[in-house]
Design a protein around this motif. Structure first.
Motif, mmCIF file in Angstrom:
data_model
loop_
_atom_site.group_PDB
_atom_site.id
_atom_site.type_symbol
_atom_site.label_atom_id
_atom_site.label_comp_id
_atom_site.label_asym_id
_atom_site.label_seq_id
_atom_site.Cartn_x
_atom_site.Cartn_y
_atom_site.Cartn_z
ATOM 1 N N GLN A 169 0.865 -1.178 0.000
ATOM 2 C CA GLN A 169 0.000 0.000 0.000
ATOM 3 C C GLN A 169 0.896 1.220 0.000
ATOM 4 O O GLN A 169 1.967 1.212 0.609
ATOM 5 N N PHE A 170 0.448 2.248 -0.740
ATOM 6 C CA PHE A 170 1.331 3.393 -0.922
ATOM 7 C C PHE A 170 0.544 4.599 -1.419
ATOM 8 O O PHE A 170 -0.554 4.472 -1.960
ATOM 9 N N ILE A 171 1.143 5.775 -1.214
ATOM 10 C CA ILE A 171 0.584 7.008 -1.758
ATOM 11 C C ILE A 171 1.038 7.088 -3.204
ATOM 12 O O ILE A 171 2.234 7.151 -3.481
ATOM 13 N N ARG A 172 0.095 7.080 -4.115
ATOM 14 C CA ARG A 172 0.419 7.191 -5.533
ATOM 15 C C ARG A 172 0.625 8.655 -5.913
ATOM 16 O O ARG A 172 1.529 8.993 -6.663
ATOM 17 N N ASP A 173 -0.229 9.534 -5.371
ATOM 18 C CA ASP A 173 -0.129 10.956 -5.674
ATOM 19 C C ASP A 173 -0.783 11.727 -4.540
ATOM 20 O O ASP A 173 -1.804 11.298 -4.001
ATOM 21 N N MET A 174 -0.187 12.864 -4.182
ATOM 22 C CA MET A 174 -0.776 13.687 -3.132
ATOM 23 C C MET A 174 -0.404 15.143 -3.374
ATOM 24 O O MET A 174 0.712 15.454 -3.773
ATOM 25 N N SER A 175 -1.376 16.002 -3.117
ATOM 26 C CA SER A 175 -1.152 17.438 -3.222
ATOM 27 C C SER A 175 -1.911 18.111 -2.086
ATOM 28 O O SER A 175 -3.080 17.818 -1.848
ATOM 29 N N PHE A 176 -1.229 19.020 -1.394
ATOM 30 C CA PHE A 176 -1.874 19.796 -0.342
ATOM 31 C C PHE A 176 -1.535 21.260 -0.569
ATOM 32 O O PHE A 176 -0.367 21.631 -0.631
ATOM 33 N N GLU A 177 -2.566 22.074 -0.714
ATOM 34 C CA GLU A 177 -2.379 23.506 -0.917
ATOM 35 C C GLU A 177 -3.014 24.250 0.244
ATOM 36 O O GLU A 177 -4.219 24.157 0.457
ATOM 37 N N ASN A 178 -2.199 24.989 0.982
ATOM 38 C CA ASN A 178 -2.682 25.789 2.095
ATOM 39 C C ASN A 178 -2.930 27.203 1.569
ATOM 40 O O ASN A 178 -2.049 28.062 1.617
ATOM 41 N N ILE A 179 -4.099 27.446 1.042
ATOM 42 C CA ILE A 179 -4.433 28.730 0.443
ATOM 43 C C ILE A 179 -4.564 29.812 1.512
ATOM 44 O O ILE A 179 -4.188 30.961 1.295
ATOM 45 N N LEU A 180 -5.051 29.450 2.687
ATOM 46 C CA LEU A 180 -5.214 30.408 3.781
ATOM 47 C C LEU A 180 -3.874 31.050 4.142
ATOM 48 O O LEU A 180 -3.788 32.258 4.325
ATOM 49 N N ALA A 181 -2.826 30.234 4.225
ATOM 50 C CA ALA A 181 -1.510 30.767 4.582
ATOM 51 C C ALA A 181 -0.957 31.660 3.471
ATOM 52 O O ALA A 181 -0.277 32.647 3.740
ATOM 53 N N GLN A 182 -1.265 31.330 2.226
ATOM 54 C CA GLN A 182 -0.758 32.109 1.106
ATOM 55 C C GLN A 182 -1.435 33.480 1.014
ATOM 56 O O GLN A 182 -0.787 34.489 0.782
ATOM 57 N N LYS A 183 -2.764 33.495 1.190
ATOM 58 C CA LYS A 183 -3.534 34.733 1.017
ATOM 59 C C LYS A 183 -3.804 35.459 2.326
ATOM 60 O O LYS A 183 -4.073 36.647 2.325
ATOM 61 N N GLY A 184 -3.809 34.727 3.430
ATOM 62 C CA GLY A 184 -4.160 35.313 4.720
ATOM 63 C C GLY A 184 -5.665 35.327 4.910
ATOM 64 O O GLY A 184 -6.438 35.114 3.983
ATOM 65 N N GLU A 238 -5.639 16.670 -2.275
ATOM 66 C CA GLU A 238 -5.957 15.606 -3.223
ATOM 67 C C GLU A 238 -5.018 14.441 -2.929
ATOM 68 O O GLU A 238 -3.803 14.627 -2.817
ATOM 69 N N LEU A 239 -5.607 13.262 -2.793
ATOM 70 C CA LEU A 239 -4.833 12.084 -2.405
ATOM 71 C C LEU A 239 -5.294 10.882 -3.217
ATOM 72 O O LEU A 239 -6.495 10.637 -3.346
ATOM 73 N N GLU A 240 -4.323 10.154 -3.781
ATOM 74 C CA GLU A 240 -4.581 8.856 -4.398
ATOM 75 C C GLU A 240 -3.777 7.839 -3.602
ATOM 76 O O GLU A 240 -2.550 7.894 -3.564
ATOM 77 N N TYR A 241 -4.491 6.925 -2.956
ATOM 78 C CA TYR A 241 -3.861 5.912 -2.116
ATOM 79 C C TYR A 241 -4.157 4.548 -2.713
ATOM 80 O O TYR A 241 -5.321 4.202 -2.937
ATOM 81 N N SER A 242 -3.107 3.781 -2.985
ATOM 82 C CA SER A 242 -3.248 2.490 -3.662
ATOM 83 C C SER A 242 -2.930 1.327 -2.743
ATOM 84 O O SER A 242 -2.080 1.439 -1.859
ATOM 85 N N GLY A 243 -3.588 0.240 -3.026
ATOM 86 C CA GLY A 243 -3.292 -1.020 -2.367
ATOM 87 C C GLY A 243 -3.188 -2.108 -3.416
ATOM 88 O O GLY A 243 -3.957 -2.126 -4.376
ATOM 89 N N VAL A 244 -2.230 -2.990 -3.253
ATOM 90 C CA VAL A 244 -2.081 -4.146 -4.138
ATOM 91 C C VAL A 244 -2.512 -5.366 -3.337
ATOM 92 O O VAL A 244 -2.004 -5.604 -2.236
ATOM 93 N N PHE A 245 -3.464 -6.085 -3.892
ATOM 94 C CA PHE A 245 -4.077 -7.212 -3.191
ATOM 95 C C PHE A 245 -3.897 -8.502 -3.968
ATOM 96 O O PHE A 245 -3.977 -8.506 -5.201
ATOM 97 N N ASN A 246 -3.688 -9.580 -3.244
ATOM 98 C CA ASN A 246 -3.752 -10.922 -3.814
ATOM 99 C C ASN A 246 -5.097 -11.499 -3.359
ATOM 100 O O ASN A 246 -5.351 -11.607 -2.157
ATOM 101 N N ILE A 247 -5.941 -11.806 -4.325
ATOM 102 C CA ILE A 247 -7.296 -12.276 -4.007
ATOM 103 C C ILE A 247 -7.533 -13.602 -4.709
ATOM 104 O O ILE A 247 -7.350 -13.712 -5.924
ATOM 105 N N GLU A 248 -7.958 -14.588 -3.941
ATOM 106 C CA GLU A 248 -8.219 -15.916 -4.480
ATOM 107 C C GLU A 248 -9.593 -16.405 -4.050
ATOM 108 O O GLU A 248 -10.071 -16.067 -2.973
ATOM 109 N N ASN A 249 -10.203 -17.215 -4.907
ATOM 110 C CA ASN A 249 -11.458 -17.922 -4.637
ATOM 111 C C ASN A 249 -12.673 -17.008 -4.519
ATOM 112 O O ASN A 249 -13.646 -17.360 -3.851
#
Length: 169
Positions: free
Chosen positions: A25-40, A89-100
Motif C-alpha cells: 500500500q502506498f501514496i500514488r499521488d498527493m497534493s496539499f495547498e494551504n491557500i489560507l496561509a498564502q492569502k491570509g 488531493e490524495l490517491e492511495y493504492s493497495g495491491v491485493f492478492n485475491i483468491e477464490n
C-alpha cells in the motif's frame, strides 16, 4: 447430533475459502495547498469541508493480483465568504492478492472490501497532512463503501437508460 453436523461441515469444506492479502500500500499521488496561509485571512474562519471519493480497481499482470485506488478530493472553504482554506488531493493504492472470489462477485469485492482495508491508513494520512499543514487534524468520517458502490451502480444504470432514451428519439 454428530450426524447433523457432518452435512454442514461437508458443505463448508466444499466451498473454497476466500483469501485476501494486502501485498503493498502506498501514496500514488498527493497534493496539499494551504491557500489560507498564502492569502491570509480577513477575519473569523469557519471551515466548510467537502469530501469527494472515487474508487478505481484494475487487474495486474500477475495472477490473482489487483490494484485498488482510493481517490480523495477534500476542499475546505470558509463559510460565508467561500474563500478556499485548503485543498487536499490524495490517491492511495493497495495491491491485493485475491483468491477464490467468484467472477460475478469480484467487482463489488474490489470496490467495497479492499477500500475498507485501506481506509484507516487514508484517514491517518489526511489527519496528519492537515495538522502538519497548519489546520486542526481532519478526522474523516467512516465511508460506507457499500453505499458508495450502490450509488455508482445506480448512476451508471441511469446514465445508460438516458443514453438508450436519446438513441430511441
Amino acid at each position: 447430533m454428530a450426524e447433523e453436523a457432518a452435512p454442514n461441515g461437508a458443505q463448508a469444506a466444499a466451498a473454497p475459502q476466500i483469501k485476501m492479502n494486502v501485498l503493498a500500500q502506498f501514496i500514488r499521488d498527493m497534493s496539499f495547498e494551504n491557500i489560507l496561509a498564502q492569502k491570509g485571512s480577513g477575519g473569523e474562519v469557519k471551515p466548510d469541508v467537502q469530501v469527494q471519493v472515487n474508487l478505481d480497481a484494475k487487474k495486474r499482470t500477475t495472477e490473482n493480483q489487483y490494484e485498488v485506488v482510493i481517490k480523495l478530493k477534500i476542499d475546505s472553504k470558509n463559510k460565508g465568504s467561500e474563500d478556499r482554506l485548503f485543498l487536499l488531493e490524495l490517491e492511495y493504492s493497495g495491491v491485493f492478492n485475491i483468491e477464490n472470489v467468484p467472477e460475478e462477485q469480484l467487482h463489488p469485492f474490489l470496490l467495497i472490501e479492499c477500500p475498507r482495508m485501506l481506509f484507516p491508513f487514508v484517514r491517518r494520512i489526511v489527519s496528519d497532512v492537515t495538522r502538519d499543514g497548519g489546520f486542526p487534524p481532519l478526522n474523516l468520517e467512516t465511508i460506507d463503501f457499500l453505499a458508495l458502490y450502490r450509488q455508482e451502480i445506480a448512476r451508471r444504470q441511469a446514465a445508460q437508460a438516458a443514453g438508450e432514451t436519446k438513441a430511441d428519439a
